[in-house]
Scaffold this motif. Structure first.
Motif, PDB file in Angstrom:
ATOM      1  N   LEU A  26      -9.250  -8.730  -2.469  1.00 17.96           N
ATOM      2  CA  LEU A  26      -8.228  -9.730  -2.142  1.00 17.96           C
ATOM      3  C   LEU A  26      -6.934  -8.994  -1.847  1.00 17.96           C
ATOM      4  O   LEU A  26      -6.547  -8.098  -2.604  1.00 17.96           O
ATOM      5  N   PHE A  27      -6.294  -9.320  -0.763  1.00 16.55           N
ATOM      6  CA  PHE A  27      -4.962  -8.744  -0.531  1.00 16.55           C
ATOM      7  C   PHE A  27      -4.104  -9.707   0.263  1.00 16.55           C
ATOM      8  O   PHE A  27      -4.608 -10.518   1.035  1.00 16.55           O
ATOM      9  N   TRP A  28      -2.792  -9.610  -0.002  1.00 17.39           N
ATOM     10  CA  TRP A  28      -1.826 -10.366   0.806  1.00 17.39           C
ATOM     11  C   TRP A  28      -1.554  -9.564   2.069  1.00 17.39           C
ATOM     12  O   TRP A  28      -1.467  -8.332   2.020  1.00 17.39           O
ATOM     13  N   VAL A  53       0.845  -1.205   0.000  1.00 17.43           N
ATOM     14  CA  VAL A  53       0.000   0.000   0.000  1.00 17.43           C
ATOM     15  C   VAL A  53       0.872   1.244   0.000  1.00 17.43           C
ATOM     16  O   VAL A  53       0.614   2.202  -0.730  1.00 17.43           O
ATOM     17  N   GLU A  54       1.961   1.223   0.774  1.00 18.80           N
ATOM     18  CA  GLU A  54       2.853   2.393   0.851  1.00 18.80           C
ATOM     19  C   GLU A  54       3.483   2.675  -0.514  1.00 18.80           C
ATOM     20  O   GLU A  54       3.575   3.823  -0.950  1.00 18.80           O
ATOM     21  N   GLU A  55       3.926   1.614  -1.211  1.00 15.74           N
ATOM     22  CA  GLU A  55       4.529   1.805  -2.535  1.00 15.74           C
ATOM     23  C   GLU A  55       3.496   2.365  -3.516  1.00 15.74           C
ATOM     24  O   GLU A  55       3.806   3.226  -4.338  1.00 15.74           O
ATOM     25  N   ILE A 105       0.431  -4.793   3.795  1.00 18.63           N
ATOM     26  CA  ILE A 105      -0.634  -5.199   2.881  1.00 18.63           C
ATOM     27  C   ILE A 105      -0.191  -5.016   1.438  1.00 18.63           C
ATOM     28  O   ILE A 105       0.409  -3.996   1.087  1.00 18.63           O
ATOM     29  N   LYS A 106      -0.495  -6.006   0.610  1.00 16.86           N
ATOM     30  CA  LYS A 106      -0.269  -5.899  -0.843  1.00 16.86           C
ATOM     31  C   LYS A 106      -1.590  -6.216  -1.538  1.00 16.86           C
ATOM     32  O   LYS A 106      -1.958  -7.402  -1.658  1.00 16.86           O
ATOM     33  N   PRO A 107      -2.320  -5.185  -1.979  1.00 19.03           N
ATOM     34  CA  PRO A 107      -3.599  -5.450  -2.633  1.00 19.03           C
ATOM     35  C   PRO A 107      -3.391  -6.177  -3.964  1.00 19.03           C
ATOM     36  O   PRO A 107      -2.452  -5.877  -4.695  1.00 19.03           O
TER      37      PRO A 107
END
Ligand SMILES: CCC(=O)SCCNC(=O)CCNC(=O)[C@H](O)C(C)(C)COP(=O)(O)OP(=O)(O)OC[C@H]1O[C@@H](n2cnc3c(N)ncnc32)[C@H](O)[C@@H]1OP(=O)(O)O
Length: 343
Positions: free
Chosen positions: A231-233, A179-181, A212-214
């Motif tokens: 869905l997110f990791w 999310v930050e990236e 979190i990686k959406p």
């Protein structure tokens, strides 16, 4: 049925033959997984997760009475529900035997949590059985309950009944941005409105103890209607390590409340929540897992109506084993958004 005492502190990575601990067949790993998964932990052990060192590290005040403090407080200035549920489960788990593992919990959030004071957790030993043990926990602030929680613990038992849904097929976390990236990418867009920049910078300043990686990057400011599904990791920031399933269940309880209720709003881009809060939360734990490793969180909202919305979540281990399921209803009071897109 024969009872078998297993050591649930066993390593998740020690599973063989594409089966989980209960012998449930799991999806074989993809070639990408084989190459991207490293046997080396992603975090050095000295970078312990703040969830373990602080948030879920309750102070014992008396028999079955604990005090919890806060780490990250949402913008709403009411305590994060996942933190209260996670801490309640920690308190409950402290009074059950080593061979009993959380298999479910059912909670009501009855009052908003006040971030200015700690939370007391009072545990009642409701029942101790041969294979199931039940605890009731009251989270208290200012002398009044903010959460009531029942948690049930089970001694592992073998069964020929074993099935699970199949994990959705999604890109591995290594191919996705955090999310930050994603926010940094948005911030680098030319002509970004000043208030949009401020909003994104506020999001960056959040010290959420999970990463979190959406799977589908969120539309921070442009809104299109989508089906009520995301869905997110997700994984805890920092190292937790294998071996303590009770603790991983408490971390999963924390994680499970994150962003789940937002699924309800996805089909309604013209409405923004003016007040939303989870009302109840139920969770079931199915297998061993590590919350400091990437897990896929699949969130759906099968229903909304009457200023409430139902959201359901499934937390998957990256090898395809269904780790936990949860369900929650929230109050979602909305207002019509009239201003045009900010991008
Ligand atoms: C990620 C999700 C999360 O973590 S959420 C955090 C965990 N969950 C929580 O903190 C929820 C805790 N529970 C509660 O706060 C209460 O049980 C709630 C849900 C608020 C009970 O709702 P209710 O009985 O309406 O409370 P209340 O009378 O104190 O009002 C709260 C705010 O809502 C408003 N309200 C009330 N009724 C209506 C209505 N019919 N239509 C529109 N608004 C209504 C009240 O005015 C009040 O608003 P305000 O807070 O004064 O701005």
């Amino acid at each position: 049925m024969a009872e078998k005492e297993e050591d649930p502190n066993h390593s998740v990575s020690g599973l063989t033959n594409n089966c989980n601990t209960a012998g449930v067949p799991v999806s074989p790993k993809s070639p990408e997984d084989e190459t991207s998964e490293s046997p080396v932990p992603q975090y050095a052990q000295d970078l312990k997760s703040v969830l373990v060192t602080s948030v879920l590290n309750l102070e014992k005040l008396d028999v079955d009475l604990y005090r919890g403090t806060h780490h990250w407080v949402p913008r709403t200035q009411r305590l994060f529900g996942g933190q209260i549920v996670g801490q309640a489960l920690v308190a409950a788990a402290k009074s059950v035997g080593d061979n009993f593992y959380a298999h479910s919990l059912h909670c009501y959030f009855v009052r908003a949590g006040d971030p200015k004071v700690p939370v007391l957790y009072q545990v009642e030993r409701t029942r101790d059985g041969r294979s199931f043990t039940v605890r009731s926990v009251k989270a208290i602030q200012h002398g009044q309950p903010i959460l009531i929680c029942q948690a049930s613990f089970h001694m592992q038992q073998e069964s020929p009944l074993q099935h699970q849904f199949t994990m959705p097929t999604v890109p591995p976390p290594e191919d996705l941005l955090t999310v930050e990236e994603l926010i940094h990418l948005y911030l680098s867009k030319p002509n970004l409105a000043e208030n949009a920049k401020q909003g994104l910078n506020k999001l960056l300043a959040n010290e959420v103890p999970i990463e979190i990686k959406p799977v589908n990057p969120p539309q921070f400011y442009r809104r299109d209607a989508t089906e009520p599904k995301k869905l997110f990791w997700v994984r805890a920031r920092g190292y937790i390590g294998e071996g303590n399933m009770k603790l991983h269940c408490c971390v999963a309880a924390y994680v499970s409340d994150f962003a789940l209720l937002g699924t309800v709003l996805l089909p309604y881009p013209n409405y923004r929540a003016k007040f939303s809060a989870s009302l109840d939360h139920a969770m079931w734990f199915h297998s061993t897992f590590r919350t400091d490793e990437w897990m896929l969180y699949e969130c759906v909202s099968p229903w909304a109506g009457g200023s409430r919305g139902l959201a359901q979540g499934r937390l998957w281990r990256r090898d395809g084993v269904l780790a936990a399921s949860c369900s929650q209803e929230g109050v979602v009071r909305v207002k019509l958004v009239t201003e045009p897109s900010k991008l």
